[in-house]
Scaffold this motif. Structure first.
Motif, PDB file in Angstrom:
ATOM      1  N   GLY A 250       0.795  -1.223   0.000  1.00  0.00           N
ATOM      2  CA  GLY A 250       0.000   0.000   0.000  1.00  0.00           C
ATOM      3  C   GLY A 250       0.828   1.274   0.000  1.00  0.00           C
ATOM      4  N   ARG A 251       2.150   1.142  -0.262  1.00  0.00           N
ATOM      5  CA  ARG A 251       3.026   2.314  -0.158  1.00  0.00           C
ATOM      6  C   ARG A 251       3.583   2.740  -1.510  1.00  0.00           C
ATOM      7  NH1 ARG A 251       2.638   3.655   4.621  1.00  0.00           N
ATOM      8  NH2 ARG A 251       3.045   2.427   6.519  1.00  0.00           N
ATOM      9  N   ARG A 252       2.845   2.591  -2.564  1.00  0.00           N
ATOM     10  CA  ARG A 252       3.310   2.989  -3.884  1.00  0.00           C
ATOM     11  C   ARG A 252       3.782   4.447  -3.874  1.00  0.00           C
ATOM     12  NH1 ARG A 252      -0.394   2.756  -9.221  1.00  0.00           N
ATOM     13  NH2 ARG A 252      -1.961   2.870  -7.601  1.00  0.00           N
ATOM     14  N   GLY A 253       4.977   4.660  -4.411  1.00  0.00           N
ATOM     15  CA  GLY A 253       5.500   6.024  -4.510  1.00  0.00           C
ATOM     16  C   GLY A 253       6.221   6.505  -3.269  1.00  0.00           C
ATOM     17  N   GLU A 254       6.031   5.817  -2.151  1.00  0.00           N
ATOM     18  CA  GLU A 254       6.728   6.236  -0.930  1.00  0.00           C
ATOM     19  C   GLU A 254       8.131   5.626  -0.927  1.00  0.00           C
ATOM     20  OE1 GLU A 254       4.392   5.712   2.680  1.00  0.00           O
ATOM     21  OE2 GLU A 254       2.561   5.810   1.489  1.00  0.00           O
ATOM     22  N   PRO A 255       9.059   6.239  -0.188  1.00  0.00           N
ATOM     23  CA  PRO A 255      10.424   5.718  -0.202  1.00  0.00           C
ATOM     24  C   PRO A 255      10.546   4.365   0.505  1.00  0.00           C
ATOM     25  CG  PRO A 255      10.219   7.558   1.326  1.00  0.00           C
ATOM     26  CD  PRO A 255       8.937   7.487   0.568  1.00  0.00           C
ATOM     27  N   CYS A 256      11.332   3.487  -0.112  1.00  0.00           N
ATOM     28  CA  CYS A 256      11.666   2.218   0.528  1.00  0.00           C
ATOM     29  C   CYS A 256      12.407   2.533   1.823  1.00  0.00           C
ATOM     30  CB  CYS A 256      12.550   1.400  -0.410  1.00  0.00           C
ATOM     31  SG  CYS A 256      13.357  -0.008   0.374  1.00  0.00           S
ATOM     32  N   ARG A 258      14.513   0.984   3.320  1.00  0.00           N
ATOM     33  CA  ARG A 258      15.882   0.474   3.330  1.00  0.00           C
ATOM     34  C   ARG A 258      16.781   1.307   2.424  1.00  0.00           C
ATOM     35  NH1 ARG A 258      14.819  -5.421   3.047  1.00  0.00           N
ATOM     36  NH2 ARG A 258      14.253  -4.835   0.944  1.00  0.00           N
ATOM     37  N   CYS A 259      16.309   1.622   1.205  1.00  0.00           N
ATOM     38  CA  CYS A 259      17.210   2.294   0.253  1.00  0.00           C
ATOM     39  C   CYS A 259      16.696   3.647  -0.217  1.00  0.00           C
ATOM     40  CB  CYS A 259      17.456   1.392  -0.955  1.00  0.00           C
ATOM     41  SG  CYS A 259      16.074   1.350  -2.111  1.00  0.00           S
ATOM     42  N   GLY A 260      15.447   3.972   0.069  1.00  0.00           N
ATOM     43  CA  GLY A 260      14.942   5.296  -0.278  1.00  0.00           C
ATOM     44  C   GLY A 260      14.301   5.419  -1.654  1.00  0.00           C
ATOM     45  N   HIS A 274       3.397  -5.014  -4.214  1.00  0.00           N
ATOM     46  CA  HIS A 274       4.175  -3.818  -3.881  1.00  0.00           C
ATOM     47  C   HIS A 274       5.574  -4.281  -3.522  1.00  0.00           C
ATOM     48  CE1 HIS A 274      -0.050  -2.975  -3.005  1.00  0.00           C
ATOM     49  NE2 HIS A 274       0.201  -1.742  -3.334  1.00  0.00           N
ATOM     50  N   PHE A 275       6.571  -3.593  -4.089  1.00  0.00           N
ATOM     51  CA  PHE A 275       7.945  -4.021  -3.834  1.00  0.00           C
ATOM     52  C   PHE A 275       8.903  -2.887  -4.159  1.00  0.00           C
ATOM     53  CE2 PHE A 275       9.008  -4.413  -8.308  1.00  0.00           C
ATOM     54  CZ  PHE A 275       7.759  -4.573  -8.896  1.00  0.00           C
ATOM     55  N   CYS A 276      10.148  -3.046  -3.748  1.00  0.00           N
ATOM     56  CA  CYS A 276      11.201  -2.094  -4.078  1.00  0.00           C
ATOM     57  C   CYS A 276      12.016  -2.677  -5.231  1.00  0.00           C
ATOM     58  CB  CYS A 276      12.115  -1.851  -2.878  1.00  0.00           C
ATOM     59  SG  CYS A 276      13.565  -0.868  -3.311  1.00  0.00           S
ATOM     60  N   ALA A 277      11.961  -2.020  -6.385  1.00  0.00           N
ATOM     61  CA  ALA A 277      12.625  -2.565  -7.573  1.00  0.00           C
ATOM     62  C   ALA A 277      14.150  -2.554  -7.425  1.00  0.00           C
ATOM     63  CB  ALA A 277      12.217  -1.775  -8.815  1.00  0.00           C
TER      64      ALA A 277
END
Length: 286
Positions: A250-256, A258-260, A274-277
DNA sequence: AGGGCAACCTGGGGGC
DNA sequence: TGCCCCCAGGTTGCCC
């Protein structure tokens, strides 16, 4: 909505108040709430009135009420189900589906379910070893909270499958209790892309992933579960507060965290991932 | 056998 | 206001 932590919050609330209570009346206000009880509403009512609840148990996202014999009352919350313990004179909820009135008790149990994907059914205890589990839930695998859960054995089964890892995390016959939220959170914690083929992961990586699932779900349980709105509440109508603990879902567009880099959202099985690419590298295609 | 998808529901939110 | 489309914590049954 409700995955293992949310169902466990509900189960423990029911188990704190209901053992020893005797059912006096049952009202079926919507037939879909008992559609899996094939014998119908009259049979459903007749077989419950007069019974005393002994315990409330759970496997994965299913919970069930045990009585003093082999009869079992199963409940599943679907996407929007709630079990509420409320004073009898409380006004009916808009989506009230079932009402259970007890002997000598001013509190009643209500099953409320906006989308009617949840429901209850009667069953009997199956023959599976010593574990008292309803026969109709025999296909539900152990969940990561179960004392007999064997991560190594599950990892081997996952690795043998030729499909994407996230599909397998959601397959309740392999490991139960994980839904869309905790699948995404587990994969984020383990730094594994949801479309990665399970057969390309090592047993060690898969065991680590299962451990992340157990840990994130136990953190969520400690926070009372994840509530995005008032569709998920405990038996007293209170929301959980684990939403603030979610890194990806549910955090699309928000910073990861771990890495930002921005969290991505991708369509997946009629829903979304939802994932950090950056942290969760996409598998090579073609 | 195993994989993939549509269907089952109600309601909230955004765009026009 | 209203309409239309998309989205939502899950499971199942049917197709290939």
């Amino acid at each position: 909505m409700p995955e293992l932590p949310e169902v466990e919050v509900v189960r423990s609330g029911l188990d704190r108040y209901l053992p020893g209570r005797r059912i006096a009346q049952v009202f079926v206000l919507h037939p879909r709430a008992i559609r899996k009880h094939l014998a119908g509403p009259i049979d459903f009512q007749n077989r419950l009135v007069g019974r005393e609840i002994a315990a409330v148990r759970r496997r994965g996202k299913y919970l069930w009420f045990e009585f003093e014999d082999d009869q079992i009352l199963i409940g599943h919350l679907g996407m929007s189900g709630q079990f509420l313990l409320v004073p009898k004179d409380t006004e009916d909820e808009k989506h009230l589906r079932l009402r259970f009135v007890f002997s000598d008790w001013s509190t009643e149990l209500r099953f409320v379910d906006q989308r009617t994907f949840g429901g209850m059914s009667l069953d009997e205890i199956g023959d599976e070893q010593d574990t008292k589990i309803p026969a109709s839930l025999a296909h539900i695998a152990l969940d990561p909270f179960h004392p007999d859960f064997q991560a190594a054995a599950v990892a081997r089964r996952l690795r043998a499958r030729k499909t994407e890892i996230k599909r397998l995390l959601l397959d309740q016959s392999l490991v139960s209790g994980i839904g869309n939220i905790y699948a995404d959170e587990s994969l984020w914690r383990a730094k594994i892309h949801p479309r990665r083929l399970a057969s390309t992961l090592t047993i060690r990586q898969l065991m680590h992933l299962l451990e992340q699932a157990r840990v994130v779900m136990s953190e969520a349980l400690a926070a009372g579960g994840t509530s995005f709105d008032d569709l998920y509440v405990n038996v007293n109508g209170e929301s959980g507060y684990f939403e603030r603990g979610l890194a990806a879902y549910g955090r699309r567009g928000e910073p990861c965290p771990r890495c930002g880099r921005a969290i991505q959202r991708e369509a997946f099985m009629n829903r979304s991932s939802h994932f950090c690419a950056s942290c969760q590298r996409a598998p090579r295609t073609g």
